[in-house]
Design an enzyme around this catalytic site. Sequence first.
Site, short mmCIF file in Angstrom:
data_model
loop_
_atom_site.label_atom_id
_atom_site.label_comp_id
_atom_site.label_asym_id
_atom_site.label_seq_id
_atom_site.Cartn_x
_atom_site.Cartn_y
_atom_site.Cartn_z
N HIS A 1 -8.24 -7.26 -0.83
CA HIS A 1 -8.86 -6.32 0.11
C HIS A 1 -10.35 -6.10 -0.19
O HIS A 1 -10.99 -5.25 0.42
CB HIS A 1 -8.12 -4.98 0.03
N ASP B 1 -3.47 -8.90 -0.29
CA ASP B 1 -4.05 -7.58 -0.08
C ASP B 1 -3.00 -6.52 -0.42
O ASP B 1 -1.91 -6.51 0.15
CB ASP B 1 -4.47 -7.46 1.39
N SER C 1 -11.27 -2.94 7.11
CA SER C 1 -10.27 -1.90 6.82
C SER C 1 -10.41 -0.74 7.80
O SER C 1 -10.20 -0.93 9.00
CB SER C 1 -10.41 -1.47 5.35
#
Length: 278
Positions: free
Chosen positions: A256, A223, A145
């Site tokens: 995620h 996600d 991320s």
Amino acid sequence: MEMLEEHRCFEGWQQRWRHDSSTLNCPMTFSIFLPPPRDHTPPPVLYWLSGLTCNDENFTTKAGAQRVAAELGIVLVMPDTSPRGEQVANDDGYDLGQGAGFYLNATQPPWATHYRMYDYLRDELPALIQSQFNVSDRCAISGHSMGGHGALIMALKNPGKYTSVSAFAPIVNPCSVPWGIKAFSTYLGEDKNAWLEWDSCALMYASNAQDAIPTLIDQGDNDQFLADQLQPAVLAEAARQKAWPMTLRIQPGYDHSYYFIASFIEDHLRFHAQYLLK
């Protein structure tokens, strides 16, 4: 340097250290996994950069990377995601301030005093690792991320420093998504030209062909941040136009979380091993 903890792990050692950072003007912690020694050859290093709200322990405790790192003989180094401390500027939001350093050098007050994670990762931390541990100078970088963004910009801004780069669900185009716009306007000011040197897509378009390194990106299609914040297809298009050796894998059903990272971290370690252990 002060050792905070040490645990035997897959015949190697998982350690956590604190040191005083002259770059960030505060004490910093990092975690390191030292695989069992093989011979007299110093092992290479994979740096892992974590995402928003994380510190140096999230990957260590959740990703399950140590088994394969021990097998391959790769040192894992996990820095924190920002400077820390009462004297360090902060914000109430999860996506700004401590735990959200975005791996750049801030230019705006009050952030510029401490938020120089890019310099810390480029210079101070690798020099510390080299001086304190028996490691080779071959290294690769990966992250998740915000940390995926960090890994990509570290690789793109430092040709020749890393053998390879990978990322899980990276923020590839921070200049154009809410997380990046909030962080960049705060840390870097309103001049959007200054933002471009911290944007993977802009950096890739500006890159030279001889500087390209093998790149692997995994992205879950479940996600919750995929459409608004991540948009890996934008970087894939830049890679296509530049003939950059990038593989983007869309993983069906994955979100995620660290469950996603744990599912594919072995692939990433073996990917980096191809180049680190040459």
